[in-house]
Structure formats: C-alpha cells, structure tokens
Design a protein around this motif. Structure first.
Motif, PDB file in Angstrom:
ATOM      1  N   ARG A   1       2.513  18.126 -15.592  1.00 52.11           N
ATOM      2  CA  ARG A   1       3.254  17.205 -14.745  1.00 52.11           C
ATOM      3  C   ARG A   1       2.804  17.369 -13.291  1.00 52.11           C
ATOM      4  N   GLU A   2       2.656  18.627 -12.907  1.00 57.08           N
ATOM      5  CA  GLU A   2       2.267  18.903 -11.534  1.00 57.08           C
ATOM      6  C   GLU A   2       0.870  18.360 -11.252  1.00 57.08           C
ATOM      7  N   GLN A   3      -0.051  18.586 -12.217  1.00 57.90           N
ATOM      8  CA  GLN A   3      -1.420  18.077 -12.058  1.00 57.90           C
ATOM      9  C   GLN A   3      -1.450  16.558 -11.938  1.00 57.90           C
ATOM     10  N   MET A   4      -0.736  15.911 -12.872  1.00 56.17           N
ATOM     11  CA  MET A   4      -0.774  14.454 -12.923  1.00 56.17           C
ATOM     12  C   MET A   4      -0.146  13.841 -11.677  1.00 56.17           C
ATOM     13  N   ARG A   5       0.857  14.550 -11.133  1.00 54.86           N
ATOM     14  CA  ARG A   5       1.537  14.082  -9.940  1.00 54.86           C
ATOM     15  C   ARG A   5       0.536  13.952  -8.799  1.00 54.86           C
ATOM     16  N   VAL A   6      -0.238  15.016  -8.642  1.00 57.26           N
ATOM     17  CA  VAL A   6      -1.257  15.018  -7.594  1.00 57.26           C
ATOM     18  C   VAL A   6      -2.261  13.909  -7.842  1.00 57.26           C
ATOM     19  N   GLU A   7      -2.653  13.773  -9.116  1.00 62.64           N
ATOM     20  CA  GLU A   7      -3.656  12.779  -9.482  1.00 62.64           C
ATOM     21  C   GLU A   7      -3.188  11.357  -9.210  1.00 62.64           C
ATOM     22  N   ILE A   8      -1.942  11.075  -9.600  1.00 58.85           N
ATOM     23  CA  ILE A   8      -1.404   9.730  -9.396  1.00 58.85           C
ATOM     24  C   ILE A   8      -1.379   9.395  -7.909  1.00 58.85           C
ATOM     25  N   ARG A   9      -0.948  10.368  -7.113  1.00 54.68           N
ATOM     26  CA  ARG A   9      -0.871  10.137  -5.675  1.00 54.68           C
ATOM     27  C   ARG A   9      -2.270   9.896  -5.092  1.00 54.68           C
ATOM     28  N   ARG A  10      -3.243  10.695  -5.573  1.00 52.67           N
ATOM     29  CA  ARG A  10      -4.621  10.570  -5.080  1.00 52.67           C
ATOM     30  C   ARG A  10      -5.159   9.164  -5.412  1.00 52.67           C
ATOM     31  N   ILE A  11      -4.982   8.764  -6.671  1.00 47.34           N
ATOM     32  CA  ILE A  11      -5.511   7.466  -7.087  1.00 47.34           C
ATOM     33  C   ILE A  11      -4.813   6.342  -6.333  1.00 47.34           C
ATOM     34  N   GLN A  12      -3.494   6.447  -6.217  1.00 42.72           N
ATOM     35  CA  GLN A  12      -2.738   5.395  -5.530  1.00 42.72           C
ATOM     36  C   GLN A  12      -3.219   5.243  -4.089  1.00 42.72           C
ATOM     37  N   GLN A  13      -3.445   6.380  -3.434  1.00 41.70           N
ATOM     38  CA  GLN A  13      -3.860   6.304  -2.028  1.00 41.70           C
ATOM     39  C   GLN A  13      -5.285   5.814  -1.889  1.00 41.70           C
ATOM     40  N   SER A  14      -6.183   6.244  -2.806  1.00 41.60           N
ATOM     41  CA  SER A  14      -7.569   5.811  -2.669  1.00 41.60           C
ATOM     42  C   SER A  14      -7.701   4.329  -3.004  1.00 41.60           C
ATOM     43  N   PHE A  15      -6.834   3.816  -3.868  1.00 43.65           N
ATOM     44  CA  PHE A  15      -6.857   2.386  -4.179  1.00 43.65           C
ATOM     45  C   PHE A  15      -6.095   1.578  -3.140  1.00 43.65           C
ATOM     46  N   GLY A  16      -5.260   2.243  -2.409  1.00 46.96           N
ATOM     47  CA  GLY A  16      -4.426   1.551  -1.443  1.00 46.96           C
ATOM     48  C   GLY A  16      -3.464   0.581  -2.104  1.00 46.96           C
ATOM     49  N   ILE A  17      -3.009   0.941  -3.297  1.00 41.56           N
ATOM     50  CA  ILE A  17      -2.213   0.009  -4.094  1.00 41.56           C
ATOM     51  C   ILE A  17      -0.721   0.206  -3.821  1.00 41.56           C
ATOM     52  N   THR A  18       0.033  -0.865  -3.869  1.00 40.30           N
ATOM     53  CA  THR A  18       1.490  -0.768  -3.767  1.00 40.30           C
ATOM     54  C   THR A  18       2.004  -0.229  -5.093  1.00 40.30           C
ATOM     55  N   ALA A  19       2.845   0.791  -5.043  1.00 34.77           N
ATOM     56  CA  ALA A  19       3.324   1.364  -6.300  1.00 34.77           C
ATOM     57  C   ALA A  19       4.822   1.601  -6.235  1.00 34.77           C
TER      58      ALA A  19
ATOM     59  N   GLY B   1       0.775  -1.229   0.000  1.00 33.15           N
ATOM     60  CA  GLY B   1       0.000   0.000   0.000  1.00 33.15           C
ATOM     61  C   GLY B   1       0.806   1.280   0.000  1.00 33.15           C
ATOM     62  N   THR B   2       2.127   1.166  -0.079  1.00 34.72           N
ATOM     63  CA  THR B   2       2.936   2.389  -0.084  1.00 34.72           C
ATOM     64  C   THR B   2       3.416   2.704  -1.496  1.00 34.72           C
ATOM     65  N   LEU B   3       3.767   3.973  -1.689  1.00 30.86           N
ATOM     66  CA  LEU B   3       4.364   4.366  -2.955  1.00 30.86           C
ATOM     67  C   LEU B   3       5.850   4.626  -2.721  1.00 30.86           C
ATOM     68  N   VAL B   4       6.650   3.884  -3.421  1.00 34.45           N
ATOM     69  CA  VAL B   4       8.095   3.998  -3.247  1.00 34.45           C
ATOM     70  C   VAL B   4       8.714   4.486  -4.543  1.00 34.45           C
ATOM     71  N   THR B   5       9.605   5.447  -4.434  1.00 33.07           N
ATOM     72  CA  THR B   5      10.248   5.993  -5.619  1.00 33.07           C
ATOM     73  C   THR B   5      11.674   5.484  -5.737  1.00 33.07           C
ATOM     74  N   LEU B   6      12.024   5.078  -6.948  1.00 30.30           N
ATOM     75  CA  LEU B   6      13.431   4.800  -7.249  1.00 30.30           C
ATOM     76  C   LEU B   6      13.972   6.049  -7.916  1.00 30.30           C
ATOM     77  N   LEU B   7      14.889   6.711  -7.215  1.00 32.84           N
ATOM     78  CA  LEU B   7      15.379   7.998  -7.694  1.00 32.84           C
ATOM     79  C   LEU B   7      16.872   7.904  -7.985  1.00 32.84           C
ATOM     80  N   GLY B   8      17.281   8.505  -9.088  1.00 33.49           N
ATOM     81  CA  GLY B   8      18.709   8.505  -9.380  1.00 33.49           C
ATOM     82  C   GLY B   8      18.959   9.088 -10.750  1.00 33.49           C
ATOM     83  N   PRO B   9      20.233   9.410 -11.045  1.00 32.98           N
ATOM     84  CA  PRO B   9      20.554   9.940 -12.364  1.00 32.98           C
ATOM     85  C   PRO B   9      20.361   8.860 -13.425  1.00 32.98           C
ATOM     86  N   SER B  10      20.307   9.257 -14.689  1.00 33.92           N
ATOM     87  CA  SER B  10      20.073   8.261 -15.729  1.00 33.92           C
ATOM     88  C   SER B  10      21.240   7.278 -15.770  1.00 33.92           C
ATOM     89  N   GLY B  11      20.909   6.019 -15.998  1.00 39.68           N
ATOM     90  CA  GLY B  11      21.930   4.981 -16.025  1.00 39.68           C
ATOM     91  C   GLY B  11      22.279   4.445 -14.660  1.00 39.68           C
TER      92      GLY B  11
END
Lengths: 585, 364
Positions: free
Chosen positions: B179-197, B39-49
């Motif tokens: 990008r900013e709009q979609m960011r909010v949207e993705i987070r909203r949907i992920q949380q309302s679904f309670g999905i692991t992302a 149910g959490t959203l985890v980001t893999l962050l890093g430079p390309s490659g």
C-alpha cells in the motif's frame, strides 16, 4: 375493458379499430415514458422497450385474450362458459383427475428421486456419475417415447402383458399407467433438486450427531432428513406442477381417465369450443400456479442450507452395508427398467407388427422417414432458428435484470418468468386466440411457433444468465463502460464472453425443449410447419407403433447429438481458456 | 505521455436513495459543493457510508444526482452516461476483464476509440513500462498479484488520457507494505501526468500523504475542505480533528476571544491559545483539542491537569504514554524517549500543553 366486452359482429370493424387504437396509445405512452426515463442512455431504453414489447405482445396479450374469451358468449359478456365448466361433472372430474395424478406422480417421483439423490450424495459407491447421468436422461427424452414403450410392453398387445403373461383383464391405460410413465419421466426433476440440497448439507453435522452417540439411523432421521425437508418439498411441488402441465402422456395413455390438459385440447380441436378449452386450461393454471408460488416464496425461503465455504472432504456413511446394497439394488432395478423402456423403442423400430408379428424388418424406417422427412426438417429448422434468438434475448434480459435499475423492472421480470409456470396447453390456446385475427395474424406461420418457443424457453435461459451474472463483479462492466463502451458493446465484449457457459447451456436447453415440445405447439402447427412429436402422436393413435418408434428414436438421436456437441463446445471453451492462460503465462 | 486536464465542479449535489423495504429515503449526499482545480489530486475522506463513493460515482456517471449539477471542465455532464464522460476510474476490486490478458485489458479503451493497431501497441507498451509491467503483457489477470492487478487497472485508466482520474479506495485490498509503495507510485504518476484526480479513501494516512486537498465527509455532508496541513492542524470540528488523527479533547470555558488569542479556563487555570474556530464565543463552553505531540508529561502540579500513568507503549522513536485524568484517558507522545524522563506506570504526573499547538473547537 369495457370496450372489449360488447363485442358484436356488426361492430367488428369498429371494434378492431378501437383495439388497434388502444394498443397504439399504450405503446406510445410507454415509449414516451421510457424515453424520458433514459435520455442518458437511449440504447438501454430501446432494449427495455423491446423487452416490454415481447412481454406485452406475446405474454400478456395472448393470456388476456384467453381470459376475455371465457367471459364472452355470442359476442356478449357472459358467465355462461364458467357456469358450464364449473357445473359439468365431466370437467370437474378432469380437474380432480389432474390433481390426483399430480399427487401420485409427485409422491412417487420424490421417493425415487430421493433414493437416487441420497445414494449419490451421501454414500460412497462406485459409478456415481453413471447413476446420475442415467437418472437425468429422461429430462431430454421426447414426449410420447416413454408412453410408447409402456404401451409396447404393457398395452393390450404388449410384450409382457399379452405375450409373456397373457393377462386378460389388465389395462395399462388410466391412472396407474400414467403414474408409472410420469414417474419415470419426472423423477429426474426431483433427483436434481434434492441432490443439490443434500450435497450442500455439511457432513460434519452428521459427524457431530454421531459423535454425540446417535445411531446412524437416528442421525439420518434427526439431522439429514430435517435439513433436506425444504428440498424434498421443493421437489414434490415441482413434479406436481410438471405432472399437471403434462399433455403428451395422458393424451395417449389416459384411456377413460380424464385430465384437464387433454380435456382442454379435445374441446378445442375436437369440438371447436375455444371458450371451454381456454377456461379449462385456466382452471389448470390454478393448482399449477399455487404450487409454483408456494415453492418459490415459501419453501425456498425455509432452506436451511448454508454455504460454509469449508467443504468437508470426508463423508461419514450413514448406511450400514445391508441398507446400502438394498438401496443400490433398487436403483439398479429402476435403471434397468429405464434402459428397457428405451430399448423397447429401439426394438420397436425393427419389428414388423408389434404384438402380432415380431419378425425383423427395415420397412418401418423407410416408411417413417419417407412420411416424416418434412416434419423432421421443419422441427429441426424451427428449433435451430429459435436457439440463438431465445439464447441472446435471455442473456440480454438477464443483464438488464441483474445490472440495471429502472421503474417496473420487477414487473417485467415477473412477466418474463411467468411462462415457466403456465401449462403449455394454455399458452397454445391463447396464442391461437390472439394471433388468428388483426392486428397480428400469425396463425399458420413459422413465426408463431418460433415466438411460442422463445417465450416459453426464456425463463430458464434468464435464470441461468442471472445466476452467472450475479457471480461477476459489477466493477468489470463499469470499468468497460467507463472506458467508453456503450451498453451493446459492454454486452458483446464483456458480458457475453464471461457468461458463455450459461449462454451455451441455454442454447442447448432451448433446442432440446423446442425439438421435444408438444403441449403448446400442437395447437400452432399447420400444413406448412409440422412437428415431429405430433406426427409421433398421429402414428401411435393409428396404432402404427413401428413408425412412431422410428420417429421417436430419430428425435432422441438428434437431441443427443446436439446436446453432446454443446457439451463439447463448453469443454472446448474451458480447455481453450486454460491453454491460453498457460501459453500467455 | 500527455493528458488533458480539467477541473471538476459539483454544484449543490444531493443524492437520495430510496430504500424499498422500509420505504424510507437515505440521503447519501447532501448539498455538496466541490471545486477541484485542474491537475490536483483531491481526496474524499470519511468513514464508510459517508457518501464519498457515491460522490465519486456521480462524477463518473454511474449514479445520477437527485439534485444538482456536475461539470467537468466547462461542460455540464450531469446527465451524460459514463461512456460519454472523459473520466476513467480505478476500482476497489480492480474490475479487470478476466477473459483478456494484461495487454488487451489495457488496450480495451483504445480499441473502442478505433485507434490504429500499431499505435495501440506502442502506447500500451509505453504505459505498461511506466507501471513496470512490460514483462507481463501476455499474462492473464488471475495470474497476477494484487499489486500487479492494481497497476494494470491504473494503466488501463491512464491510457485513455482521461480529463479526470477517479480512484475508489484503490489500495484497500493490498497489504500494508504494498500500500505504501503504491501510494508513492500513484502520486508520482499523477504528478508527472499532471492529471486531475479524485481519490476516495477512509484511510487518513493515505489521504494526508497523497492529496493537494482533502474533502472530509460525514453522514452525506462535506464537513471540511482543506490542505492536509489545514485539516490536521486546524480542523473546524471535533469530528474532523478525531478522524484525521489521534487527539484529546478537554472541556474549557471561553474567557475571551480576540484577534489572535483565545483565552480559556481549563481546570480553573487560565490558558492562552492562539488558534480557534470562529463560532467559539466568549462565555461558552468549548472543547480544546490537543494532539499527542503537543503535550508532554511533567512533574505533578506543574502542568494544566494531573493524572496517573496507566501504560506506556514503546515504539522506538517515541513512547506513547496513556495517562488517566479527570477528563478520561489522554494519550501523550514523547519523542526521542532516550533523552527524556519517562514516568512509569502508576506514577503521578501532570500534563503540560504547548499553547501554539492547541486549538479551541465548538462543543457540539
């Protein structure tokens, strides 16, 4: 290998057993190997196994058998066949004859092809579409048809040579006639190759040269021509390869002139010397393969053409008016000649006895269709069966080649593409050698002909599929797979719809090529399964040119109809897709 | 709409690519251990490659790890092909089926699962409503805007109710506002679904605003795992500190390390800090990181180190002041500039550091 070399009559049974055993071992080894590689996707491994089976059984094995035979004499290993081939003057002159003809045809075809390519891509003339259509027409014309009309016009009883000019010591048979007929038949290959290259040359480069105060001719020689050089070389080598592999034209037009493909055929069918035939066709492979490899590896890498993504709409003409009209005049003359050749075939259908009695008759039609109806039916049936098989295998192979990673992929790809570079004569001979004995007896069946078609037409289909697939974002297929589609489902629901144009053109290409095949199929036909082209040959050999003309015309009509239908199908598809988009939007 | 939810567990994952041309091996991912809570959203962050996309593709099944195991829930899926895994991926290039309209794109996964037609209709329309595309169900993907295509892609993945939703730089092809709009949207949907992302990005703002946890990767290795606050405020290396936000580093001598305090000497001045990485030891040379907002310009001689203002950038709610010092150029952020004294270009200043916000990192 050692096992095969001590082939002796007494040991035949034992030998066959070993043969079978070896093949089984290899097969089992491969199955285990690949399955272990792909336990995560069994369907993929089955497809790969299937491709390996095709490659191994119908490409590698027959060629191996052909090579093996040339090293065997009376059941023992021997170099005698090669000694004979390489020391007999007749054979060596055939090799030289093939090469000489290849050089002549390639040079003339490149000149004519360049003329057409240059005028249609680099000048502003009307009717470009007409010229390019006419210049590609010979690609789909059946073998023997151009030769037939050349004989009708310039032969010993030819309309022009005998009736009009009454020449005594002229003969069309030999190098001159062959060069003429091959050039007419093969310049389209050169045209298509060079038109592609010339079209891609950005005309701003020419503008730049002229802006720097080069004359138009100077611009042509210093900019356009050097940029087109890789295309020109490519075209030359491709025609050279085709000329060497050509069998139909020399078969009836060579006279005393010797070429390898015909020589090999005569060794096999006339003298029943299979070993010599195989050796000669392998000899033919050397120049062909060299030219093919040079074209593939060297020339194609030297290409200067770059896609700028900024097509310039304005074409600055390099030709002055007089030059342009001279070139146009040349083109029109060649096209008139071409139309004349086809017209002659049609005329030949309705003439009682060409060269002697030119009165109108329909008897040819009645007799030819009566005697040829089985062959027409067989030929069409075989081509129709081949069409979907070759098309689907080609698309599946293209998908695997472009999208999947596995060990040995490059090898399978190369082997699948090899039949493109191998003269039909060699393929035909190796097929009868491989499949007239256990474990696989196929000689005399429809299967051997269909398999031969499939194997020979796969390369072009695969190339088309690969080119189309490379333009499709891999994420599309990954998305489908990610949503639960296995490999066959991805192929059916995603790939096939997306590469439909490539699929349909591969289908029509396969059909046309199968209908007009001769060099390999002439070895494989039987009483049950005959081919129209061979019948055309038989008629012309017996000087029944009327009958031959009827069959050639029929063949052209069938091919054109199917070609037209396929074109319609592609267009229909595009319109459907467009309507769909509009309706849905 | 309900979804299953599952943990994702990568154990000692290594992926080596063989470069055929140079015959060399590329270690795309090295010994990665990741545990993602349900149910959490985890980001893999890093430079390309850095191996983040490769990691994601190993979770999806598009790449096979050279070593290690992948678990989804309790199931070992290491050798399972993508179509047999309960994951759904949103691709950077969307990967919409160009020959199907929006409805059929979204319905594709359900059709494969042989779900009755009526139910497919209902569920597709429901999810299209959620992403705000119910009006465009019959339209071809090529006739949609980038943001709309992205929504279709998201809907197509969500509708199969995957245990794990994978997003591969889904917003990188959109313009800044969208990008900013979609960011909010993705987070909203992920949380309302309670999905692991699992979300792959190289954009730190995206990572910070979306994630429960951020996994920072560099050169195939995981360098830090933590909440956005931890990553920003308590990075454990100069790389992480620099990658996640603007920062200045000053070389310091460590005088003393205690339970709560780390005393350093900077520019011959003794300075108390309260945050440091365990590896830092007394007597060593270390690096002190300071975010622009943890520093302020003061009268010359009053701060830790002196410099000259090179340039000021006025941003409305703040001024970014670039100050040349003996340790190079330092960016200092001045909030609410209307109420503060702004030192002009060419003026001499000194930089004062808020000790509560500075952190001592190993020198590397």
């Amino acid at each position: 290998m050692g096992v095969f070399l001590f082939d002796n009559r007494e040991y035949d049974k034992f030998n066959n057993l070993i043969h079978l055993f070896m093949m089984a071992v290899v097969a089992i080894f491969f199955i285990i190997y690949w399955l272990s590689q792909f336990t995560r996707d069994p369907m993929l491994s089955f497809i790969i196994l299937f491709l390996i089976l095709i490659v191994g059984l119908f490409i590698v094995y027959p060629l191996f058998e052909a090579v093996r035979l040339t090293f065997i004499k009376d059941g023992r290993f021997s170099l005698e066949t090669w000694k004979t081939i390489l020391t007999t003057k007749q054979y060596l002159s055939a090799l030289w004859g093939s090469v000489k003809l290849g050089i002549m045809t390639a040079t003339f075809s490149t000149l004519v092809g360049f003329l057409f390519a240059f005028v249609t891509t680099r000048t502003a003339i009307k009717g470009k579409k007409f010229f390019s259509t006419m210049a590609t027409l010979p690609v789909i014309s059946p073998p023997f048809s151009l030769t037939l009309s050349i004989i009708l016009l310039f032969g010993n009883n030819g309309l022009i040579t005998k009736q009009l000019l009454n020449l005594q010591n002229f003969t069309i048979y030999g190098l001159g006639g062959l060069t003429l007929v091959q050039t007419m038949g093969m310049f389209p290959i050169a045209f298509l190759t060079m038109a592609g290259v010339l079209n891609a040359i950005d005309s701003t480069l020419e503008d730049a040269a002229m802006d720097l105060s080069a004359s138009r001719f100077k611009t042509f020689t210093s900019v356009t021509l050097p940029l087109a050089v890789p295309g020109i070389l490519s075209a030359w080598l491709l025609v050279f390869t085709n000329s060497l592999a050509d069998f139909a034209n020399p078969l009836i037009l060579s006279g005393d002139y010797r070429v390898l493909s015909v020589e090999a055929y005569l060794e096999v069918t006339g003298m029943n010397r299979l070993g010599n035939g195989a050796a000669l066709s392998i000899l033919l492979l050397l120049p062909t393969l060299t030219a093919f490899l040079v074209q593939r590896t060297w020339v194609s890498k030297k290409s200067y053409v770059t896609v700028t993504g900024k097509p310039s709409a304005n074409l600055t003409e390099l030709t002055s008016k007089p030059v342009k009209y001279t070139l146009l005049g040349l083109m029109i003359m060649i096209i008139i000649f071409l139309i004349g050749l086809y017209g002659t075939i049609v005329a030949g259908c309705f003439v009682k006895n060409w060269g002697i009695d030119y009165s109108f008759t329909l008897e040819n039609w009645a007799e030819a269709l009566q005697r040829g109806k089985d062959a027409i039916l067989d030929t069409t049936t075989l081509a129709t069966i081949t069409m979907p098989i070759a098309g689907i295998i080609a698309m599946i192979a293209a998908m695997i080649i472009v999208r999947k990673k596995f060990y040995g992929k490059r090898l399978i790809e190369i082997l699948l593409m090899t039949p493109f570079a191998i003269p039909g004569t060699l393929i035909g001979i190796s097929f009868i050698l491989a499949f007239n004995k256990p474990p696989l007896i196929l000689v005399g069946t429809a299967a051997i002909i269909i398999i031969n078609y499939v194997v020979r037409e796969l390369p072009v289909g695969i190339e088309g599929g690969v080119a189309t697939l490379r333009q499709i974002d891999p994420a599309i297929e990954e998305a489908a797979q990610d949503l639960g589609a296995d490999v066959p489902t991805v192929f059916r629901t995603i790939i096939l719809p997306l590469i439909r144009p490539a699929f349909i053109s591969s289908l029509s290409y396969t059909f046309v090529r199968s209908m007009t095949a001769v060099s390999a199929v002439i070895f494989l036909i039987s009483a049950q399964w005959y081919h129209m082209t061979v019948l055309i040959y038989n008629f012309s050999e017996n000087l029944r040119f009327g009958l031959a003309s009827v069959l050639a015309t029929t063949l052209i009509i069938i091919v054109l109809v199917v070609f037209g239908l396929m074109r319609l199908l592609i267009r229909e598809n595009k319109i459907l897709a467009k309507n769909d988009a509009v309706m849905r939007g | 709409m309900k979804t299953k939810t599952a943990s994702v567990n990568l154990q000692n994952i290594t992926k080596i690519f063989k470069d055929k041309q140079s015959q060399s091996e590329v270690h795309a991912v090295q010994d990665a251990n990741i545990l993602i809570e349900p149910g959490t959203l985890v980001t893999l962050l890093g430079p390309s490659g850095c191996g983040k996309t490769t990691t994601l593709r190993m979770i999806a099944g598009f790449e096979l790890p050279t070593r290690g195991k992948v678990y989804i829930g309790n199931e070992d899926v290491t050798y399972l092909p993508p179509n047999k895994r309960d994951t759904a991926m949103v691709f950077q290039s969307y990967g919409l089926f160009p020959h199907m309209n929006v409805f059929n794109n979204v319905a594709y996964g359900l059709k494969l699962r042989k779900i009755p037609k009526a139910q497919i209709n209902e569920r597709v329309m429901e999810i299209l409503k959620i992403v705000g595309l119910e009006q465009l169900a019959q339209r071809a993907p090529s006739r949609l805007s980038g943001g709309q295509q992205q929504r279709v892609s998201l809907a197509r993945s969500l509708i199969v109710q995957p245990a794990v939703l994978l997003l591969d730089e889904p917003l990188s092809n959109l313009d800044a506002l969208l990008r900013e709009q979609m960011r909010v949207e993705i987070r909203r949907i992920q949380q309302s679904f309670g999905i692991t992302a699992v979300y792959v990005t190289h954009d730190r703002v995206e990572a910070m605003s979306l994630s429960d946890q951020i996994i920072v990767m560099n050169a195939g290795k995981i360098v830090q795992i933590g909440s956005p606050e931890e990553i920003y405020e308590k990075p454990n290396s100069k790389f992480v500190a620099g990658f996640i936000g603007k920062v200045a580093f000053f070389p310091v001598q460590v005088q003393e390390t205690g339970k709560e305090k780390c005393v350093v000497k900077i520019n011959d001045k003794v300075f108390d800090t309260y945050s440091y990485v365990q590896q830092v030891q007394t007597g060593q040379t270390a690096s002190m990181m300071c975010r622009p907002e943890s520093m302020k310009p003061v009268e010359p001689g009053e701060g830790i180190l002196d410099g000259v203002v090179r340039t000021n950038i006025y941003l409305g709610n703040s001024v970014e002041s670039f100050i040349n010092t003996e340790f190079g150029e330092v960016l200092v952020q001045i909030d609410n500039p209307a109420q503060k004294k702004i030192y002009h270009e060419g003026e001499k200043v000194s930089i004062a550091i808020n000790p509560a916000l500075a952190r001592v990192l190993p020198q590397e």
